[in-house]
Design a protein around this motif. Structure first.
Motif, PDB file in Angstrom:
ATOM      1  N   LYS A 189       4.084  -9.503 -18.706  1.00  0.00           N
ATOM      2  CA  LYS A 189       4.620  -8.121 -18.222  1.00  0.00           C
ATOM      3  C   LYS A 189       4.266  -7.320 -19.926  1.00  0.00           C
ATOM      4  CE  LYS A 189       4.885  -9.961 -14.203  1.00  0.00           C
ATOM      5  NZ  LYS A 189       4.666  -9.746 -13.211  1.00  0.00           N
ATOM      6  N   CYS A 190       5.903  -6.666 -19.733  1.00  0.00           N
ATOM      7  CA  CYS A 190       5.764  -4.994 -21.448  1.00  0.00           C
ATOM      8  C   CYS A 190       5.715  -5.974 -22.361  1.00  0.00           C
ATOM      9  CB  CYS A 190       7.557  -4.234 -20.950  1.00  0.00           C
ATOM     10  SG  CYS A 190       7.036  -3.585 -19.072  1.00  0.00           S
ATOM     11  N   ILE A 191       6.118  -7.060 -22.173  1.00  0.00           N
ATOM     12  CA  ILE A 191       6.138  -7.885 -23.630  1.00  0.00           C
ATOM     13  C   ILE A 191       4.945  -7.871 -24.175  1.00  0.00           C
ATOM     14  CG2 ILE A 191       6.933  -9.820 -25.115  1.00  0.00           C
ATOM     15  CD1 ILE A 191       9.571  -8.516 -24.638  1.00  0.00           C
ATOM     16  N   GLY A 192       3.961  -8.337 -23.315  1.00  0.00           N
ATOM     17  CA  GLY A 192       2.555  -8.185 -23.801  1.00  0.00           C
ATOM     18  C   GLY A 192       1.766  -9.709 -24.742  1.00  0.00           C
ATOM     19  N   ALA A 193       2.676 -10.779 -24.226  1.00  0.00           N
ATOM     20  CA  ALA A 193       1.865 -12.066 -23.913  1.00  0.00           C
ATOM     21  C   ALA A 193       1.485 -12.702 -23.228  1.00  0.00           C
ATOM     22  CB  ALA A 193       2.995 -12.796 -24.323  1.00  0.00           C
ATOM     23  N   LEU A 330       3.368  -5.299   3.388  1.00  0.00           N
ATOM     24  CA  LEU A 330       2.039  -3.852   2.047  1.00  0.00           C
ATOM     25  C   LEU A 330       0.954  -4.575   2.151  1.00  0.00           C
ATOM     26  CD1 LEU A 330       5.367  -3.128   0.049  1.00  0.00           C
ATOM     27  CD2 LEU A 330       5.192  -2.312   2.001  1.00  0.00           C
ATOM     28  N   LYS A 331       0.535  -5.690   2.330  1.00  0.00           N
ATOM     29  CA  LYS A 331      -0.653  -5.407   1.974  1.00  0.00           C
ATOM     30  C   LYS A 331      -1.544  -4.575   2.512  1.00  0.00           C
ATOM     31  CE  LYS A 331      -3.975  -9.537   1.347  1.00  0.00           C
ATOM     32  NZ  LYS A 331      -4.643 -10.503   1.544  1.00  0.00           N
ATOM     33  N   GLY A 332      -2.403  -3.754   2.104  1.00  0.00           N
ATOM     34  CA  GLY A 332      -3.331  -3.269   2.533  1.00  0.00           C
ATOM     35  C   GLY A 332      -2.932  -1.520   3.190  1.00  0.00           C
ATOM     36  N   LYS A 333      -1.570  -1.823   2.501  1.00  0.00           N
ATOM     37  CA  LYS A 333      -0.796  -0.591   2.275  1.00  0.00           C
ATOM     38  C   LYS A 333      -1.032   0.667   1.268  1.00  0.00           C
ATOM     39  CE  LYS A 333       0.764  -2.027   7.373  1.00  0.00           C
ATOM     40  NZ  LYS A 333       1.579  -2.561   7.789  1.00  0.00           N
ATOM     41  N   ILE A 334      -0.705  -0.378   0.225  1.00  0.00           N
ATOM     42  CA  ILE A 334      -0.075   1.298  -0.874  1.00  0.00           C
ATOM     43  C   ILE A 334      -1.352  -0.436  -2.010  1.00  0.00           C
ATOM     44  CG2 ILE A 334       1.983   0.680  -0.269  1.00  0.00           C
ATOM     45  CD1 ILE A 334       2.894  -1.396  -2.694  1.00  0.00           C
ATOM     46  N   PHE A 335      -1.328   0.456  -3.478  1.00  0.00           N
ATOM     47  CA  PHE A 335      -2.381  -0.308  -4.557  1.00  0.00           C
ATOM     48  C   PHE A 335      -1.581   0.102  -5.355  1.00  0.00           C
ATOM     49  CE2 PHE A 335      -3.180   3.879  -5.982  1.00  0.00           C
ATOM     50  CZ  PHE A 335      -3.522   4.849  -5.109  1.00  0.00           C
ATOM     51  N   ARG A 336      -1.643  -0.795  -6.810  1.00  0.00           N
ATOM     52  CA  ARG A 336      -0.331  -0.680  -7.425  1.00  0.00           C
ATOM     53  C   ARG A 336      -1.722  -0.514  -9.106  1.00  0.00           C
ATOM     54  NH1 ARG A 336       3.229  -5.378  -7.370  1.00  0.00           N
ATOM     55  NH2 ARG A 336       1.372  -6.178  -6.327  1.00  0.00           N
ATOM     56  N   ILE A 337      -0.652   0.319  -9.911  1.00  0.00           N
ATOM     57  CA  ILE A 337      -1.289   0.326 -11.365  1.00  0.00           C
ATOM     58  C   ILE A 337       0.225  -0.020 -12.180  1.00  0.00           C
ATOM     59  CG2 ILE A 337      -2.782   1.643 -12.505  1.00  0.00           C
ATOM     60  CD1 ILE A 337      -3.573   3.345 -10.642  1.00  0.00           C
ATOM     61  N   GLY A 338      -0.236  -1.200 -13.002  1.00  0.00           N
ATOM     62  CA  GLY A 338       0.142  -1.775 -13.736  1.00  0.00           C
ATOM     63  C   GLY A 338      -0.507  -0.351 -14.945  1.00  0.00           C
ATOM     64  N   SER A 339       1.177  -0.233 -16.047  1.00  0.00           N
ATOM     65  CA  SER A 339       1.606   0.447 -17.009  1.00  0.00           C
ATOM     66  C   SER A 339       1.220  -0.810 -18.606  1.00  0.00           C
ATOM     67  CB  SER A 339       0.616   1.762 -17.446  1.00  0.00           C
ATOM     68  OG  SER A 339       1.984   2.579 -16.432  1.00  0.00           O
ATOM     69  N   MET A 340       1.417  -1.435 -18.667  1.00  0.00           N
ATOM     70  CA  MET A 340       2.632  -1.953 -18.840  1.00  0.00           C
ATOM     71  C   MET A 340       1.712  -2.206 -20.180  1.00  0.00           C
ATOM     72  SD  MET A 340       3.482  -4.959 -16.096  1.00  0.00           S
ATOM     73  CE  MET A 340       4.442  -4.376 -15.176  1.00  0.00           C
ATOM     74  N   ALA A 341       3.286  -2.977 -21.379  1.00  0.00           N
ATOM     75  CA  ALA A 341       2.609  -3.247 -22.805  1.00  0.00           C
ATOM     76  C   ALA A 341       1.306  -2.636 -23.266  1.00  0.00           C
ATOM     77  CB  ALA A 341       2.114  -5.126 -22.791  1.00  0.00           C
ATOM     78  N   ASN A 342       0.187  -3.206 -24.045  1.00  0.00           N
ATOM     79  CA  ASN A 342      -0.102  -2.800 -24.764  1.00  0.00           C
ATOM     80  C   ASN A 342      -1.766  -1.687 -23.837  1.00  0.00           C
ATOM     81  OD1 ASN A 342       1.006  -3.785 -27.815  1.00  0.00           O
ATOM     82  ND2 ASN A 342       0.896  -6.119 -26.327  1.00  0.00           N
TER      83      ASN A 342
END
Lengths: 381, 381
Positions: A189-193, A330-342
């Motif tokens: 995740k945020c560690i980037g490995a 929540l499938k179909g109902k929401i979308f998620r964007i990760g902006s983690m690590a590098n």
């Protein structure tokens, strides 16, 4: 399209920098030798800075769930009252996991809503061995009040076991100041490995509470401590050597950037996503209260009217960008964007631009431009 | 000397071929996508051939100990009689692990001596839920009678849980024919991949025996089965993606060589080590009986009179070769040479030659040559 060159904008696994990938191609070493000890020591030193703690730090060869089980499985005996806070998928998992070891008092809030502290305090007054909570609930994009929960737990003499899988390394966490007895982070995740390792800090109070006759074996934290305290720092069982190479390299990247700059970059990145969504009339999924905030590492939005979020996910995939949908109901109902690590601002802008294109094509928005412009404004501040 | 270019002749981690190392430098993928499923399916298919089984195969992101705990932890409840056979360090570990879950009946034989079947049968007659045994005891270089134990266990209606960590992939194992209910192998031994994964086969009878209320969570084999049986094969928790890349590549190497050829190569390699030792007057450590044999993947020898085996290890290290000493009370008394996975005859001969040099210098042998000559004779047969 090159399937190997897909931009991962989901909340982990994150894209792994080339220098981290290259680190894994080094030959194997004796895991009981001085070379491995030096790597492990180096990782623990940098992780202590990220966790802001003087507690013991261990690296387990297993995913975040493994470290969560290590914490709960070593601390909770079957009659121990464990308060499990749940307001999303990972809170639910933590609760299920805790139920296999202790007597769980579930403190459930609808997924996407915020944690309320009053019912927690009421339960704490009745006594509990530990409280479990997910700091950054990846499934709903909400940041839960870890500091307040940590302080409340301490006030009533309970331990605080925190899933920091998607906050540590990307957002503020003050393990010692907040009184987090066990804090867990995942490598991917945020560690980037790459995925496969998890890291955790364990307080003296947590160790003192491990009085069970039979601890888990592979996830035995006392064994971790015994091996780490040897003259040559070791792990109790064979470690995943290439993943330690990668972890060390990604921690060096974090050290080079500096944690303050890194956290600010994460905050700005997620703010840019939210600004773009606002410009397109897309609503954020979390319902905040005075104790909560939007996550700074993963943003969860409601699907626009008339469009299933799985469709958006598939459309994005066609242009080589992987975003995440919703989990379970929540499938179909929401979308998620990760902006983690590098993940860079360029990556974030490409993603937002492409979402705008998909939304334009399907009539969700009437013009191209406003979303990315709003994001750029945030990023250039 | 280049520390990164050390020849690992210990019983794992083994040297990892360049093409396997390179496989790990591929970018991350979505672990819930079709690409990952295809990799996992491919690994399971080849592993089934290696295990010679139609049982379910799973890959866990954790060391061999993790898979052993998965087996015992899911099967053994606290009043269940578990017969744990021990004749070395890893048998001891298996016994300790089993003691955390079940009511263990230890069947102990001095480390380095052979397992006797009579006391096992006597215990089986009293009934037991399972028998645990290490097939290839890495700490003492002995091959235990898995076929006989499997058949005896079956005769008395007990499950057989076998640690095949250092046999599978390098020596004959017939999971179905022998009646092995759970067989476990580590990635970093005869399979030739880096450490961090373990693979296990689970019989229907073993699944039927998992009636406990609370299984381990991260190591929940029912959860593994549920995820693997989905339309897209998955793991229940985030898998260590780069290690799966590596595992797949090393399994392809095994497929290309063919298991029969691979096993013959391992047999010859270990026979060459033994021939060289015999030529130098060095005694093998294991005491065999009618049911046991020398290991074909790791050879354990007594240290020569007047020389601590730790000294030999250090001298070997100076020339860039890592061999293993003894563990626990055998430290200093025995030395061990792994000849696993993709270690070549050239690697084996270099190692034997160097040992001969060290022994010549310290007066253990009077001339150079006989050891390597004896080894070459075996290898050229």
């Amino acid at each position: 399209m090159d399937l190997e060159d897909n931009l991962l904008m989901m909340p982990g696994p994150v894209p792994v920098p080339p220098r981290v990938l290259r680190a894994m191609s080094k030959p194997m070493i004796n895991h009981r030798g001085a070379q491995f000890s030096a790597i492990y020591d180096d990782c623990r030193r940098i992780l202590a800075d990220i966790f802001k703690t003087e507690n013991d730090i261990f690296v387990l060869s297993g995913s975040g769930t493994a470290s969560m089980e290590a914490a709960v499985g070593c601390i909770a005996d079957k009659d121990d009252r464990i308060i499990s806070i749940e307001n999303g998928k990972f809170g639910e998992r933590f609760k299920d996991l805790a139920s296999r070891y202790g007597s769980v008092v579930p403190l459930e809030f609808e997924w996407g809503t915020s944690v309320d502290l009053d019912p927690l305090e009421a339960q704490l007054q009745e006594g509990a061995k530990a409280v479990t909570m997910v700091h950054n609930e990846t499934s709903t994009g909400i940041l839960n009040p870890a500091e307040q929960v940590g302080k409340l737990a301490k006030k009533y003499g309970s331990l605080f076991i925190m899933d920091g899988v998607t906050s540590l390394g990307g957002d503020d966490v003050f393990v010692d100041d907040w009184g987090v007895d066990v804090a867990v982070v995942g490598s991917q995740k945020c560690i980037g490995a790459p995925p496969g390792l998890s890291m955790l800090s364990v307080s003296e109070a947590a160790f003192d509470a491990m009085k069970k006759e039979n601890l888990p074996y592979y996830l035995d934290l006392k064994a971790c401590k015994k091996s780490a305290d040897k003259e040559k720092t070791q792990t109790p069982y064979t470690p995943a050597i290439p993943l330690f190479y990668a972890l060390q390299e990604s921690l060096h990247i974090i050290e080079e950037e500096g944690m303050d700059a890194r956290i600010e970059r994460h905050h700005k990145g997620a703010a840019a996503v939210r600004a773009a969504m606002d410009a397109m009339g897309i609503e954020m999924f979390p319902q905040l209260n005075e104790y909560s905030a939007y996550s700074n590492t993963v943003s969860a939005m409601k699907a626009p009217a008339g469009m299933d979020s799985e469709t958006l996910k598939k459309e994005m995939m066609k242009s080589g960008i992987t975003i995440a949908g919703g989990q379970a109901h929540l499938k179909g109902k929401i979308f998620r964007i990760g902006s983690m690590a590098n993940v860079s601002y360029r990556d974030i802008l490409s993603t937002l631009q492409q979402i705008e294109v998909v939304f334009k094509k399907s009539g969700v928005v009437s013009e191209l431009g406003p979303a990315t412009e709003a994001a750029i404004e945030v990023l250039c501040k």
